[in-house]
Design a protein around this motif. Structure first.
Motif, PDB file in Angstrom:
ATOM      1  N   ALA A 160       0.834  -1.207   0.000  1.00 27.75           N
ATOM      2  CA  ALA A 160       0.000   0.000   0.000  1.00 27.75           C
ATOM      3  C   ALA A 160       0.870   1.259   0.000  1.00 27.75           C
ATOM      4  CB  ALA A 160      -0.928  -0.012   1.214  1.00 27.75           C
ATOM      5  N   SER A 161       1.968   1.225   0.731  1.00 23.60           N
ATOM      6  CA  SER A 161       2.876   2.380   0.754  1.00 23.60           C
ATOM      7  C   SER A 161       3.432   2.664  -0.640  1.00 23.60           C
ATOM      8  CB  SER A 161       4.028   2.116   1.724  1.00 23.60           C
ATOM      9  OG  SER A 161       3.539   1.910   3.042  1.00 23.60           O
ATOM     10  N   GLY A 162       3.729   1.588  -1.391  1.00 18.76           N
ATOM     11  CA  GLY A 162       4.224   1.771  -2.749  1.00 18.76           C
ATOM     12  C   GLY A 162       3.205   2.439  -3.652  1.00 18.76           C
ATOM     13  N   LEU A 163       1.940   2.041  -3.557  1.00 18.20           N
ATOM     14  CA  LEU A 163       0.902   2.663  -4.377  1.00 18.20           C
ATOM     15  C   LEU A 163       0.670   4.115  -3.979  1.00 18.20           C
ATOM     16  CD1 LEU A 163      -1.772  -0.101  -4.952  1.00 18.20           C
ATOM     17  CD2 LEU A 163      -0.841   1.416  -6.688  1.00 18.20           C
ATOM     18  N   LEU A 164       0.706   4.387  -2.694  1.00 19.44           N
ATOM     19  CA  LEU A 164       0.555   5.774  -2.252  1.00 19.44           C
ATOM     20  C   LEU A 164       1.718   6.630  -2.750  1.00 19.44           C
ATOM     21  CD1 LEU A 164      -0.692   5.127   1.405  1.00 19.44           C
ATOM     22  CD2 LEU A 164      -2.056   5.744  -0.592  1.00 19.44           C
ATOM     23  N   LEU A 165       2.901   6.031  -2.831  1.00 20.15           N
ATOM     24  CA  LEU A 165       4.053   6.749  -3.364  1.00 20.15           C
ATOM     25  C   LEU A 165       3.874   7.030  -4.855  1.00 20.15           C
ATOM     26  CD1 LEU A 165       6.831   7.864  -2.594  1.00 20.15           C
ATOM     27  CD2 LEU A 165       7.811   5.632  -3.132  1.00 20.15           C
ATOM     28  N   LEU A 166       3.305   6.081  -5.571  1.00 21.74           N
ATOM     29  CA  LEU A 166       3.005   6.295  -6.983  1.00 21.74           C
ATOM     30  C   LEU A 166       1.984   7.410  -7.170  1.00 21.74           C
ATOM     31  CD1 LEU A 166       2.904   2.602  -8.183  1.00 21.74           C
ATOM     32  CD2 LEU A 166       4.321   4.390  -9.201  1.00 21.74           C
ATOM     33  N   GLY A 167       0.996   7.465  -6.277  1.00 22.24           N
ATOM     34  CA  GLY A 167       0.015   8.542  -6.344  1.00 22.24           C
ATOM     35  C   GLY A 167       0.614   9.897  -6.056  1.00 22.24           C
ATOM     36  N   ALA A 168       1.522   9.942  -5.099  1.00 14.87           N
ATOM     37  CA  ALA A 168       2.132  11.209  -4.721  1.00 14.87           C
ATOM     38  C   ALA A 168       3.025  11.768  -5.821  1.00 14.87           C
ATOM     39  CB  ALA A 168       2.943  11.031  -3.434  1.00 14.87           C
ATOM     40  N   THR A 169       3.552  10.897  -6.699  1.00 19.19           N
ATOM     41  CA  THR A 169       4.445  11.349  -7.769  1.00 19.19           C
ATOM     42  C   THR A 169       3.762  11.352  -9.142  1.00 19.19           C
ATOM     43  OG1 THR A 169       5.259   9.084  -8.052  1.00 19.19           O
ATOM     44  CG2 THR A 169       6.467  10.509  -6.537  1.00 19.19           C
ATOM     45  N   ALA A 170       2.433  11.199  -9.158  1.00 21.61           N
ATOM     46  CA  ALA A 170       1.726  11.019 -10.430  1.00 21.61           C
ATOM     47  C   ALA A 170       1.785  12.236 -11.338  1.00 21.61           C
ATOM     48  CB  ALA A 170       0.268  10.639 -10.164  1.00 21.61           C
ATOM     49  N   VAL A 171       1.886  13.427 -10.776  1.00 22.51           N
ATOM     50  CA  VAL A 171       1.813  14.645 -11.592  1.00 22.51           C
ATOM     51  C   VAL A 171       3.185  15.220 -11.905  1.00 22.51           C
ATOM     52  CG1 VAL A 171      -0.474  15.252 -10.747  1.00 22.51           C
ATOM     53  CG2 VAL A 171       1.550  16.047  -9.506  1.00 22.51           C
ATOM     54  N   SER A 172       4.239  14.493 -11.585  1.00 26.53           N
ATOM     55  CA  SER A 172       5.592  15.008 -11.805  1.00 26.53           C
ATOM     56  C   SER A 172       6.392  14.051 -12.679  1.00 26.53           C
ATOM     57  CB  SER A 172       6.316  15.201 -10.463  1.00 26.53           C
ATOM     58  OG  SER A 172       7.654  15.606 -10.666  1.00 26.53           O
ATOM     59  N   THR A 173       7.174  14.614 -13.604  1.00 26.81           N
ATOM     60  CA  THR A 173       8.084  13.821 -14.430  1.00 26.81           C
ATOM     61  C   THR A 173       9.548  14.138 -14.123  1.00 26.81           C
ATOM     62  OG1 THR A 173       7.956  15.486 -16.193  1.00 26.81           O
ATOM     63  CG2 THR A 173       6.424  13.607 -16.319  1.00 26.81           C
ATOM     64  N   ALA A 174       9.778  14.804 -13.003  1.00 25.93           N
ATOM     65  CA  ALA A 174      11.143  15.119 -12.599  1.00 25.93           C
ATOM     66  C   ALA A 174      11.907  13.831 -12.312  1.00 25.93           C
ATOM     67  CB  ALA A 174      11.122  16.004 -11.349  1.00 25.93           C
ATOM     68  N   PHE A 212      13.849  12.873  -9.888  1.00 25.96           N
ATOM     69  CA  PHE A 212      13.714  12.350  -8.531  1.00 25.96           C
ATOM     70  C   PHE A 212      12.347  11.696  -8.328  1.00 25.96           C
ATOM     71  CE2 PHE A 212      12.626  12.994  -3.981  1.00 25.96           C
ATOM     72  CZ  PHE A 212      13.610  12.179  -3.442  1.00 25.96           C
ATOM     73  N   ALA A 213      11.290  12.314  -8.864  1.00 28.27           N
ATOM     74  CA  ALA A 213       9.954  11.736  -8.752  1.00 28.27           C
ATOM     75  C   ALA A 213       9.860  10.420  -9.513  1.00 28.27           C
ATOM     76  CB  ALA A 213       8.907  12.723  -9.267  1.00 28.27           C
ATOM     77  N   THR A 214      10.541  10.349 -10.647  1.00 29.96           N
ATOM     78  CA  THR A 214      10.527   9.113 -11.432  1.00 29.96           C
ATOM     79  C   THR A 214      11.204   7.978 -10.673  1.00 29.96           C
ATOM     80  OG1 THR A 214      10.562  10.382 -13.492  1.00 29.96           O
ATOM     81  CG2 THR A 214      11.226   8.071 -13.610  1.00 29.96           C
ATOM     82  N   VAL A 215      12.297   8.277 -10.010  1.00 34.17           N
ATOM     83  CA  VAL A 215      12.992   7.266  -9.207  1.00 34.17           C
ATOM     84  C   VAL A 215      12.104   6.797  -8.066  1.00 34.17           C
ATOM     85  CG1 VAL A 215      14.943   6.857  -7.658  1.00 34.17           C
ATOM     86  CG2 VAL A 215      15.285   8.094  -9.814  1.00 34.17           C
ATOM     87  N   LEU A 216      11.437   7.734  -7.413  1.00 37.63           N
ATOM     88  CA  LEU A 216      10.521   7.371  -6.330  1.00 37.63           C
ATOM     89  C   LEU A 216       9.376   6.508  -6.847  1.00 37.63           C
ATOM     90  CD1 LEU A 216      10.212  10.659  -4.225  1.00 37.63           C
ATOM     91  CD2 LEU A 216      11.452   8.575  -3.635  1.00 37.63           C
ATOM     92  N   ALA A 217       8.866   6.849  -8.039  1.00 39.94           N
ATOM     93  CA  ALA A 217       7.775   6.071  -8.612  1.00 39.94           C
ATOM     94  C   ALA A 217       8.222   4.649  -8.924  1.00 39.94           C
ATOM     95  CB  ALA A 217       7.259   6.758  -9.878  1.00 39.94           C
ATOM     96  N   ALA A 218       9.432   4.494  -9.467  1.00 37.53           N
ATOM     97  CA  ALA A 218       9.957   3.161  -9.758  1.00 37.53           C
ATOM     98  C   ALA A 218      10.104   2.351  -8.474  1.00 37.53           C
ATOM     99  CB  ALA A 218      11.302   3.267 -10.479  1.00 37.53           C
ATOM    100  N   GLY A 219      10.587   3.020  -7.419  1.00 31.64           N
ATOM    101  CA  GLY A 219      10.686   2.343  -6.127  1.00 31.64           C
ATOM    102  C   GLY A 219       9.329   1.945  -5.579  1.00 31.64           C
TER     103      GLY A 219
END
Length: 445
Positions: free
Chosen positions: A321-335, A337-344
């Motif tokens: 669940a934490s991983g999906l919430l992290l994907l949601g938090a980075t959904a509007v950014s293509t930076a 650092f955000a991409t790395v967080l989304a992959a994680g």
């Protein structure tokens, strides 16, 4: 009389069966949609093909689980392999919508047939040798790791083969011309999968030996399936722990639906083109399968560190669940650092789901007798598929952005919360539930 293999051999055969069954599925992940469109099918038609697959699998999930409990694990699993063999051949060579639809329907039927027999065979074998208290988690974890590894390898191989055929002398074009367009480069991974299915069927028939069952007639089968299905549903209604397993499966279905629907578009947006996005998605999907396999491998360690199977499920689903919430938090950014967080976050979702599954299933098998084991696994699979399908519809109408991802994250978090308190059922209550299903299974046979 057929003798059962020892525990080490049973575990090895179960792991091999898992790998052989799921490798062809992995081979289709990258090329299938592209193959359909290459045949001239519209995206609406492609969506219809996949709907036919999902609806068939959902409709047959429970009846085929009961069929395995009545007829035997090996026969039903071999039938699933033969249906997949036919389906892959039709999909690889089909050029009309009705042939491709038939292929997807047969694949959905095979999916329903395969949702419990191999695992039920393994658990039956372990219980026959070491009793009902024997360790199941290790074998189930290795089976999950083998499944994930097969899907990962198949995804990469299925995506690479058509590309490799276009290099140098362009064998793909020659193959296309030699067969008058019947075999395209995108068809090759599916045909390779069909060959693997032949190996799978032969392996099942020769390696997954089980004690002979009482002779059954068609009437016995038709009468036994509904009784066994009802027994599985009743167990879910009466036993709190089994009900948690089924509800957790539904939560997992919601999370996976969000990932599968949203990740391809996010990959395309990241690369700026659909073609490169498809390549990136294949790599991301492989990352997910690898993470799931690692999670399954770590399941026994997770249970030991957490102190129990219930707490292991809580921790694992919470991590997912934490991983999906992290994907949601980075959904509007293509930076970057955000991409790395989304992959994680993406890897964390699959890691958590993979780690939770062996513990969930070990808890399930301790409550369900052999006569209803495959049926219970089918109920679990049905919960995952139905909730996943409904969640996909909801995700599709939500506005693009974090909310779509948060739906899956919230559902998986709710699935984790179910395991905060240990099941309070007394041993006698659990035994009564088991005896009730045992009686149903005896009537079915």
């Amino acid at each position: 009389m057929t003798t059962s293999p020892d525990l080490h051999t049973a575990r090895r055969r179960y792991v091999t069966a898992c790998a052989l069954f799921w490798l062809p599925a992995g081979l289709t992940i990258a090329p299938l949609i592209l193959l359909f469109t290459e045949r001239g099918m519209t995206m609406a038609a492609v969506a219809g093909f996949f709907a036919a697959h999902s609806l068939t699998a959902a409709a047959l999930e429970l009846p085929t689980g009961g069929l395995s409990d009545v007829l035997g694990r090996r026969a039903v699993l071999a039938a699933a392999g033969l249906l997949n063999l036919t389906a892959l051949t039709l999909q690889a060579l089909g050029t009309t919508a009705w042939v491709l639809t038939l292929g997807m329907v047969l694949m959905g039927t095979a999916r329903a047939l395969s949702s419990g027999p191999a695992e039920a065979w393994y658990v039956d074998t372990v219980h026959a040798h070491a009793g009902p208290d024997a360790d199941l988690r290790t074998g189930l974890a290795r089976g999950g790791s083998a499944t994930s590894a097969a899907l990962a390898i198949g995804t990469l191989l299925g995506g690479a083969l058509p590309w490799l055929l276009g290099l140098g002398p362009d064998l793909g074009a020659r193959l296309d011309a030699a067969t008058s367009g019947l075999v395209l480069p995108l068809s090759v991974p599916l045909l390779l999968g069909a060959v693997v299915e032949v190996v799978f069927v032969l392996y099942v028939l020769t390696a997954l030996r089980e004690p002979p069952r009482a002779k059954t007639t068609l009437r016995d089968v038709l009468q036994g399936i509904p009784a066994t299905v009802v027994g599985g549903l009743r167990l879910g209604a009466r036993d709190a722990l089994v009900r948690r397993v089924f509800l957790s499966a539904g939560a997992t279905g919601c999370a996976l639906a969000a990932l599968e629907l949203l990740t391809p578009g996010r990959a395309a947006a990241l690369t700026g083109a659909t073609e490169s996005g498809a390549v990136l998605y294949a790599v991301i999907a492989c990352l997910g399968f690898v993470s799931s396999g690692v999670g399954s491998h770590l399941a026994p360690l997770t249970a030991r560190l957490a102190g129990s199977g219930e707490r292991a499920v809580l921790v694992s689903l919470g991590a997912g669940a934490s991983g999906l919430l992290l994907l949601g938090a980075t959904a509007v950014s293509t930076a970057p650092f955000a991409t790395v967080l989304a992959a994680g976050g993406y890897a964390l979702v699959y890691l958590g789901i993979g780690a939770a599954a062996p513990s969930e299933n070990e808890l399930l098998h301790r409550r369900v007798p052999s006569a209803g084991r495959a049926t219970a696994l089918s109920v679990q699979s049905l919960a995952l598929q139905l909730v996943g399908a409904l969640s996909g519809l909801v995700v599709g109408v939500l506005p693009a952005g974090p909310l779509q991802w948060l739906l899956g994250g919230t559902a998986l978090l709710a699935g984790a919360v179910l395991w905060i308190q240990r099941d309070p059922s007394t041993p006698s209550r659990a035994a009564n539930s088991t005896n009730a299903v045992q009686g149903v299974g005896e009537r079915a046979s």
